[in-house]
Motif scaffolding. Structure first.
Motif, short mmCIF file in Angstrom:
data_model
loop_
_atom_site.label_atom_id
_atom_site.label_comp_id
_atom_site.label_asym_id
_atom_site.label_seq_id
_atom_site.Cartn_x
_atom_site.Cartn_y
_atom_site.Cartn_z
N ALA A 370 0.86 -1.19 0.00
CA ALA A 370 0.00 0.00 0.00
C ALA A 370 0.89 1.23 0.00
O ALA A 370 1.96 1.24 0.60
CB ALA A 370 -0.92 0.01 1.22
N LEU A 371 0.44 2.27 -0.69
CA LEU A 371 1.15 3.55 -0.73
C LEU A 371 0.36 4.59 0.03
O LEU A 371 -0.86 4.68 -0.08
CB LEU A 371 1.34 4.00 -2.18
N THR A 372 1.10 5.40 0.80
CA THR A 372 0.45 6.45 1.59
C THR A 372 0.98 7.84 1.30
O THR A 372 0.32 8.82 1.64
CB THR A 372 0.61 6.16 3.09
N THR A 391 6.23 6.42 0.48
CA THR A 391 6.01 5.78 1.78
C THR A 391 4.77 4.91 1.73
O THR A 391 3.86 5.13 0.92
CB THR A 391 5.86 6.83 2.90
N GLY A 392 4.75 3.90 2.59
CA GLY A 392 3.62 2.98 2.63
C GLY A 392 3.91 1.81 3.54
O GLY A 392 4.63 1.94 4.53
N ARG A 393 3.42 0.65 3.16
CA ARG A 393 3.66 -0.56 3.95
C ARG A 393 3.77 -1.76 3.01
O ARG A 393 3.29 -1.74 1.87
CB ARG A 393 2.55 -0.77 4.98
N ALA A 438 6.16 -8.68 -4.95
CA ALA A 438 5.74 -10.07 -5.09
C ALA A 438 4.32 -10.28 -4.57
O ALA A 438 3.63 -11.23 -4.98
CB ALA A 438 6.71 -10.99 -4.34
N GLY A 439 3.86 -9.40 -3.69
CA GLY A 439 2.53 -9.52 -3.12
C GLY A 439 1.43 -8.92 -3.97
O GLY A 439 0.25 -9.11 -3.69
N GLY A 440 1.79 -8.16 -4.99
CA GLY A 440 0.81 -7.51 -5.84
C GLY A 440 1.24 -6.10 -6.15
O GLY A 440 2.42 -5.74 -6.05
N SER A 441 0.28 -5.25 -6.53
CA SER A 441 0.59 -3.87 -6.90
C SER A 441 -0.21 -2.90 -6.05
O SER A 441 -1.27 -3.23 -5.52
CB SER A 441 0.33 -3.62 -8.38
N ALA A 442 0.34 -1.68 -5.91
CA ALA A 442 -0.31 -0.63 -5.15
C ALA A 442 -0.28 0.66 -5.94
O ALA A 442 0.68 0.94 -6.67
CB ALA A 442 0.38 -0.44 -3.80
N GLY A 443 -1.34 1.47 -5.80
CA GLY A 443 -1.41 2.76 -6.48
C GLY A 443 -2.03 3.78 -5.55
O GLY A 443 -1.86 3.75 -4.35
#
Length: 538
Positions: A370-372, A391-393, A438-443
Motif C-alpha cells: 500500500a502507498l500512503t 512511503t507505505g507498507r 511479489a505480493g501484488g501492486s499498489a497505487g
C-alpha cells in the motif's frame, strides 16, 4: 532470501568458484588479499596475500590454477590451488579489471579498464602473447563455451566488442546501453546479458544476430550478472539498493528482488544451481543465497510461477507449500515448475518422489503493498536525479515502480519506504504511481511532470545595492517555483499565481547587472538581468 554470511577481507569485489564448487576465491581489493572459502562449511579456510588492489579471479577449468587480477599493481598473480601460494606474477598494466579463461584453459583474456585494450596470456608459459585494442573502459569479459569468441564490455564506448580468439582481432561491435560494465553468457552461448550502469538496465544480446533483442530494467547501479546453469534465470547484483534482481529468461522480466548485504558487486552460482554466493563489498562479506525456490516470494492469493531446483525430481508425485499441494506444470530430473497455492506466512516447500519426501526450500507469502505518500510529488518533464520518496507498507522486495508508463529506478527500499529516481515523460501532467511487489501492486498516488517555467518580464529591473526592491516576475509555469536567486544569492519570494512571482532583491556588494534565476520543479529558468545601482551619497 539471503542466508548465512561469511566475513572476508575489506572491500571484496570479484569471486570465482572452483569447477567442482568445493572452493570459492574472493578478491579483497581493500585488504590486498584473496580469501579462500571452503564451501562445505561456508568458512574461510585460507587467506592469500597479494599485491595492491586485487579485483577479480578466474579459475582454470581443471582447477589447478587461479588467476588473480591485481589492478593497482598491474599484475595477474598465478595461484597454485593445491598450496594457495602465488607461483608467479605476470605484468599486464595498472588498471586491469577482469580476467576470463578459455574453456580449454590455454589462454587468459584480461581487460584494461584504465585504457582500451585486452591482454592475452598463454597459461602454459605465463607470458603475454598479444594485446588487442577495444573500446575505452574495457571491463567485463566473457568467452563462449566453444572458445571462439570473447566479448568485452567497454563502458566509455557504450558497446560490447567481439574478439575472434583464433586471430585475436575485433570482428564486431555491438551497441549496448549507457555505461555497459559486466556481462555473462548463457551455457550454450546463444545469449549475452550486459549490465548498463548508466540507466540501470540489462541488455539481452542474441549472439547469432550480434544485436540487442531486449532491455530489462533492474535497480540502481547494477554490477555483476550471472546465468543459472539451466539458463532459466539471470541474477544481477544491484549495488545501491543492496539487492539481487532475479530475471526469468523465458519472459525477460524481473520476478524477484532479494535483499542482500551492503554493496553487492559479484555473484557466483554453484554448478548444481541450488545456491549462489553474493559478494557484499561495503559489508566485507559473502552472503549465501538459496536458489532452489525462485521466486521464493509471492502473493497470499497464490498464482506465482515458481521454479524448484534439486536432484532426482523427474518422478515427483507431489509438491507442497506447507501442507497445500501446488500444481506442477513441468518437470525434469533437476527442476520443477509449479504454481504457488494460496497461503500465508512462511511455507516449507517439499517434493515427494518414489524415493521419499525432501525439503527443497522456503516460500514467503507477501501481503499486498500500500502507498500512503510521495515527496516531492512533482518534477521536471525531462526527469532528474532528485530522489523521490514513496512511503507505505509491505514495500520490501519491490520489483518495479512506474510513474504512468515510465519506469522509475529503485535506489533503496525498506518495508515502509522506497526511494526512486524518475525518468522523463512524454509531456507534462499528472500520472499514476504504481509499485509492484511479489505480493501484488499498489497505487493511489499521483506524480506531476512539470514543464520548465518561462519568464517574460521583470519589473522593476533596477534597484539599490542595499537591496529591498520588490520585483514582479511574470511568465508561465511559475506555480512550482522553489527558489529565486539574484546572482546566485537567495531572494525572499512569494508565488502569486502560475504567471506571477514577487521577489525582494537581496543586498549586493557592488553595482552592476546580475542574473535573476527562477528555480522550480520544472528546472532552472534564467529570467534576465537586474541592475544594482549605487545608493546616493549625502
Amino acid at each position: 532470501m539471503a542466508g548465512a554470511v561469511i566475513p572476508v577481507g575489506a572491500l571484496p569485489q570479484g569471486i570465482a568458484l572452483s569447477p567442482d564448487g568445493a572452493r570459492a576465491y574472493v578478491a579483497n581489493r581493500g585488504s590486498n588479499t584473496v580469501s579462500v572459502i571452503d564451501t562445505a562449511t561456508d568458512t574461510v579456510s585460507d587467506t592469500i596475500p597479494t599485491g595492491a588492489g586485487p579485483s577479480s579471479v578466474a579459475v582454470a577449468p581443471d582447477g589447478i590454477r587461479a588467476y588473480v587480477v591485481v589492478a593497482d599493481a598491474g599484475l595477474v598473480s598465478v595461484v597454485d590451488t593445491a598450496t594457495n601460494a602465488i607461483i608467479t606474477d605476470i605484468p599486464v598494466g595498472v588498471g586491469a579489471a577482469v580476467a576470463a579463461i578459455t574453456p580449454d584453459g590455454s589462454r587468459l583474456y584480461v581487460s584494461q579498464q584504465a585504457g582500451n585494450t585486452v591482454t592475452v596470456i598463454d597459461t602454459a608459459t605465463d607470458t603475454v602473447t598479444d594485446t588487442i585494442t577495444v573500446g575505452g573502459g574495457a571491463t567485463g569479459v566473457a568467452i563462449t563455451p566453444d572458445g571462439t569468441r570473447a566479448y568485452v564490455a567497454c563502458f566509455n564506448s557504450g558497446a560490447v566488442f567481439v574478439i575472434d580468439t583464433a586471430t585475436n582481432t575485433v570482428v564486431d561491435t555491438i551497441t549496448a546501453g549507457p555505461v555497459p560494465i559486466l556481462l555473462a553468457l548463457t551455457p550454450d552461448g546463444s545469449r549475452l546479458y550486459v549490465t548498463n550502469v548508466g540507466n540501470s538496465t540489462v541488455s539481452v544480446i542474441d549472439t547469432a544476430l550480434g544485436a540487442v533483442t531486449d532491455t530489462i530494467g533492474v535497480s540502481a547501479q547494477p554490477r555483476s550478472v550471472v546465468v543459472s546453469p539451466d539458463s532459466a534465470h539471470v541474477y544481477v547484483a544491484n549495488s545501491l539498493p543492496d539487492t539481487v534482481s532475479v530475471i526469468d529468461t523465458a519472459t525477460n522480466t524481473v520476478v524477484e528482488n532479494i535483499g542482500v548485504g551492503a554493496g553487492p558487486t559479484s555473484i557466483a552460482v554453484f554448478p548444481d544451481g541450488t545456491h549462489a554466493y553474493v559478494v557484499n563489498a561495503d559489508a566485507g562479506t559473502v552472503g549465501v543465497l538459496a536458489t532452489t525456490v525462485i521466486p521464493d516470494q509471492g502473493s497470499t492469493a497464490g498464482g506465482a510461477t515458481v521454479t524448484v531446483t534439486g536432484h532426482h525430481l523427474a518422478n515427483a508425485t507431489a509438491v507442497r507449500f506447507g501442507a497445500t499441494p501446488a500444481a506442477v506444470t513441468a518437470n525434469t530430473d533437476t527442476s520443477l515448475t509449479v504454481t504457488s497455492p494460496a497461503g500465508a506466512g512462511v511455507a516449507p516447500v517439499t517434493v515427494t518422489t518414489p524415493g521419499g519426501t525432501g525439503f527443497l526450500g522456503t516460500f514467503y507469502y507477501v501481503p499486498l503493498p500500500a502507498l500512503t505518500g510521495i515527496s516531492p510529488a512533482s518534477g521536471p518533464v525531462g526527469g532528474s536525479d532528485d530522489e523521490i520518496v514513496l512511503t507505505g507498507r509491505n514495500l520490501s522486495g519491490a520489483i518495479d515502480v512506474y510513474f504512468g508508463v515510465t519506469r522509475a529506478v529503485i535506489q533503496s527500499v525498506s518495508d515502509t519506504q522506497i526511494t526512486v529516481r524518475a525518468a522523463g515523460a512524454p509531456g507534462p501532467g499528472g500520472v499514476a504511481v504504481t509499485v509492484i511487489t511479489a505480493g501484488g501492486s499498489a497505487g493511489g498516488l499521483t506524480y506531476t511532470y512539470v514543464s520548465p517555467s518561462t519568464v517574460t518580464d521583470i519589473s522593476p529591473n533596477t534597484g539599490p545595492t542595499s537591496g529591498g526592491t520588490e520585483v514582479t516576475i511574470t511568465g508561465t509555469g511559475l506555480a512550482y517555483t522553489e527558489q529565486v536567486t539574484f546572482n546566485g544569492i537567495l531572494a525572499p519570494f512569494g508565488v502569486i499565481s502560475d504567471t506571477t512571482v514577487i521577489a525582494t532583491s537581496p543586498p549586493s556588494g557592488a553595482p552592476g547587472t546580475v542574473d535573476v534565476t527562477v528555480i522550480g520543479r520544472g528546472g532552472d529558468t534564467p529570467s534576465g538581468g537586474f541592475t544594482y545601482v549605487a545608493d546616493p551619497d549625502i
